[in-house]
Design an enzyme around this catalytic site. Structure first.
Site, short mmCIF file in Angstrom:
data_model
loop_
_atom_site.label_atom_id
_atom_site.label_comp_id
_atom_site.label_asym_id
_atom_site.label_seq_id
_atom_site.Cartn_x
_atom_site.Cartn_y
_atom_site.Cartn_z
N ASN A 133 0.82 -1.22 0.00
CA ASN A 133 0.00 0.00 0.00
C ASN A 133 0.85 1.26 0.00
OD1 ASN A 133 -2.94 -0.48 -0.14
ND2 ASN A 133 -2.37 -2.01 1.38
N ASP A 145 -18.17 2.72 10.29
CA ASP A 145 -18.26 2.17 11.65
C ASP A 145 -19.28 2.96 12.47
OD1 ASP A 145 -15.86 0.45 11.11
OD2 ASP A 145 -14.94 2.42 10.93
N HIS A 183 -9.67 2.19 12.04
CA HIS A 183 -10.71 1.45 11.31
C HIS A 183 -10.24 0.00 11.22
CE1 HIS A 183 -13.68 0.07 8.53
NE2 HIS A 183 -12.73 -0.31 7.69
P1 NAD Z 1 -12.02 -3.58 -5.26
O1 NAD Z 1 -10.90 -4.58 -5.26
O2 NAD Z 1 -13.36 -3.94 -5.81
O3 NAD Z 1 -11.54 -2.28 -6.05
C1 NAD Z 1 -10.30 -1.69 -5.83
C2 NAD Z 1 -9.91 -1.02 -7.12
O4 NAD Z 1 -8.73 -0.29 -6.86
C3 NAD Z 1 -9.63 -1.99 -8.26
O5 NAD Z 1 -10.40 -1.63 -9.40
C4 NAD Z 1 -8.13 -1.80 -8.52
O6 NAD Z 1 -7.80 -1.92 -9.89
C5 NAD Z 1 -7.94 -0.36 -8.03
N1 NAD Z 1 -6.56 0.00 -7.71
C6 NAD Z 1 -5.60 -0.78 -7.16
N2 NAD Z 1 -4.45 -0.08 -7.08
C7 NAD Z 1 -4.69 1.14 -7.57
C8 NAD Z 1 -3.89 2.29 -7.77
N3 NAD Z 1 -2.59 2.30 -7.46
N4 NAD Z 1 -4.46 3.39 -8.32
C9 NAD Z 1 -5.76 3.37 -8.67
N5 NAD Z 1 -6.56 2.31 -8.51
C10 NAD Z 1 -6.04 1.21 -7.97
O7 NAD Z 1 -12.12 -3.08 -3.75
P2 NAD Z 1 -13.32 -2.28 -3.07
O8 NAD Z 1 -14.30 -3.25 -2.54
O9 NAD Z 1 -13.77 -1.20 -3.96
O10 NAD Z 1 -12.57 -1.69 -1.79
C11 NAD Z 1 -11.54 -0.74 -1.91
C12 NAD Z 1 -10.82 -0.57 -0.61
O11 NAD Z 1 -11.69 -0.03 0.38
C13 NAD Z 1 -10.26 -1.85 0.00
O12 NAD Z 1 -8.99 -1.57 0.53
C14 NAD Z 1 -11.22 -2.16 1.14
O13 NAD Z 1 -10.62 -2.92 2.15
C15 NAD Z 1 -11.52 -0.75 1.61
N6 NAD Z 1 -12.72 -0.58 2.45
C16 NAD Z 1 -12.65 0.35 3.44
C17 NAD Z 1 -13.74 0.58 4.25
C18 NAD Z 1 -13.68 1.61 5.36
O14 NAD Z 1 -14.66 1.70 6.10
N7 NAD Z 1 -12.63 2.40 5.52
C19 NAD Z 1 -14.91 -0.13 4.04
C20 NAD Z 1 -14.98 -1.06 2.99
C21 NAD Z 1 -13.86 -1.28 2.19
C1 LMR Z 2 -15.26 -2.88 6.25
O1 LMR Z 2 -15.20 -2.33 7.36
O2 LMR Z 2 -16.33 -3.29 5.75
C2 LMR Z 2 -13.99 -3.12 5.47
O3 LMR Z 2 -12.97 -2.30 5.97
C3 LMR Z 2 -13.61 -4.56 5.51
C4 LMR Z 2 -12.43 -4.88 4.67
O4 LMR Z 2 -11.53 -5.58 5.18
O5 LMR Z 2 -12.37 -4.46 3.50
#
Ligand code: NAD
Ligand code: LMR
Length: 329
Positions: free
Chosen positions: A106, A160, A188
């Site tokens: 990351n 959350d 988170h």
């Molecule tokens: P996903 O895998 O469906 O989509 C991620 C996208 O990011 C993909 O299309 C990928 O090609 C792209 N990507 C990867 N590296 C990249 C870069 N360097 N530049 C631009 N794009 C890039 O995942 P998602 O379900 O959309 O989730 C995305 C992120 O959000 C994950 O890390 C997930 O854990 C996180 N998330 C956070 C929370 C929160 O509450 N903070 C909640 C849910 C998910």
């Molecule tokens: C969530 O809180 O739903 C996500 O951060 C979980 C995850 O690991 O993508």
């Protein structure tokens, strides 16, 4: 009156959160019903075609507020002139991956994105990091954007917060709108601390209204903290629409302000409040006025809450030290 469009950049635009998020931004939910937006979609080269497909669908909605869409795999282009940056794309943890590997992968994403924001963002840029580990990814990006005020980098704990609202409303048989002043503290992650001791339900203290310490400790806190994993287990994919919704809420309130007599949870750079080491991006109760957030001060933290806040903050310190050791900050 014709307003200049606000430039909103979304990374990971072709992912599942991106798909749930873009249509709501374009329809005015992010910034308001009278604010035109120009979308910038950043993807990795292999996913640009899929992002183009989403852009075709956005076109097909004929959103009156959408003034244009740019798609790129170049961070510098994506963040040039950006006003609101939603950093969603991240490297997910895969089987056999150690925590250090995840942070390193990351770092390879959030370091160049921080640099690109530093190089080209508009003066009023606001950054929300959604991609996990969100707090530490935000710290990495922020550390590579020394010319942008540090407080413009935030991470998302609003999902959350919303989860906690729903769980409490269900328990007490009230509407979510009856609940005020709920707080998510810390990271988170599963160590986060959803705090009911300062929350109010129809004006009454929420912990007193619940009057069930066992539920609070053994059901409420773990249910909220582990909800992300429960969604993955049930859906076979991590939360997407609810995460997009929370991102909308976070930015909407940051720009438009929080309601009188209430606050929201945002992970923001600590100023040392509540014993959280300065600079860590940790979740706090915040109010927003005129587009600027401030940490709610003066809350009394009892022993129960203190231990839980400290545990989550300790995890953030560990993550920060790990990325430091990897030379990422
Ligand atoms: P996903 O895998 O469906 O989509 C991620 C996208 O990011 C993909 O299309 C990928 O090609 C792209 N990507 C990867 N590296 C990249 C870069 N360097 N530049 C631009 N794009 C890039 O995942 P998602 O379900 O959309 O989730 C995305 C992120 O959000 C994950 O890390 C997930 O854990 C996180 N998330 C956070 C929370 C929160 O509450 N903070 C909640 C849910 C998910
Ligand atoms: C969530 O809180 O739903 C996500 O951060 C979980 C995850 O690991 O993508």
């Amino acid at each position: 009156m014709t307003r200049t469009p606000v430039n909103v950049t979304v990374t990971g635009a072709a992912g599942q959160i991106g798909y749930a998020l873009l249509f709501r931004i374009a329809s005015g939910h992010l910034l308001g019903p009278d604010v035109p937006v120009r979308l910038r979609l950043l993807e990795i080269p292999q996913a640009v075609k899929a992002a183009e497909g989403t852009a075709m669908e956005l076109d097909d909605c004929a959103f009156p507020l959408l003034s244009g869409i740019d798609i790129t795999d170049d961070a510098k282009t994506a963040f040039d002139g950006v006003n609101v940056a939603l950093l969603v794309g991240a490297r997910p943890r895969t089987k056999g991956m150690e925590r250090g590997d995840l942070l390193e992968a990351n770092g390879g994403i959030f370091k160049p994105q921080g640099e690109a924001i530093n190089a080209g963002a508009a003066d009023d840029v606001r950054v929300l990091v959604v991609g996990n580990p969100a707090n530490t990814n935000a710290l990495i990006a922020q550390q590579h954007a020394p010319d942008v005020p540090a407080e413009r980098f935030t991470a998302m704990t609003r999902l959350d917060h919303n989860r906690a609202l729903s769980q409490l409303a269900k328990k007490l048989g009230v509407s979510v709108t009856d609940i005020k002043k709920l707080t998510i503290w810390g990271n988170h992650s599963a160590t986060q601390y959803p705090d009911l001791f300062h929350a109010e339900v129809k004006g009454q203290n929420a912990a007193q209204a619940v009057n069930d310490q066992a539920w609070l400790e053994n059901e409420f806190i773990p249910t909220v903290a582990k909800r992300g994993a429960a969604i993955i287990e049930a859906r076979g994919a991590s939360s997407a629409a609810s995460a997009a919704n929370a991102a909308i809420d976070h930015v909407h309130d940051w720009v438009n302000g929080t309601a009188e007599g209430d606050w929201v949870s945002m992970a923001i750079p600590s100023d040392g409040s509540y014993g959280v080491p300065e600079g860590l991006i940790s979740s706090f109760p915040v109010t927003v006025t005129d587009g600027e957030y401030s940490i709610v001060q003066g809350l009394e933290i009892d022993e129960f809450s203190r231990a839980r806040i400290d545990a989550s903050v300790a995890e953030l310190v560990e993550e920060r030290d790990a990325v430091k050791a990897l030379g990422l900050i």
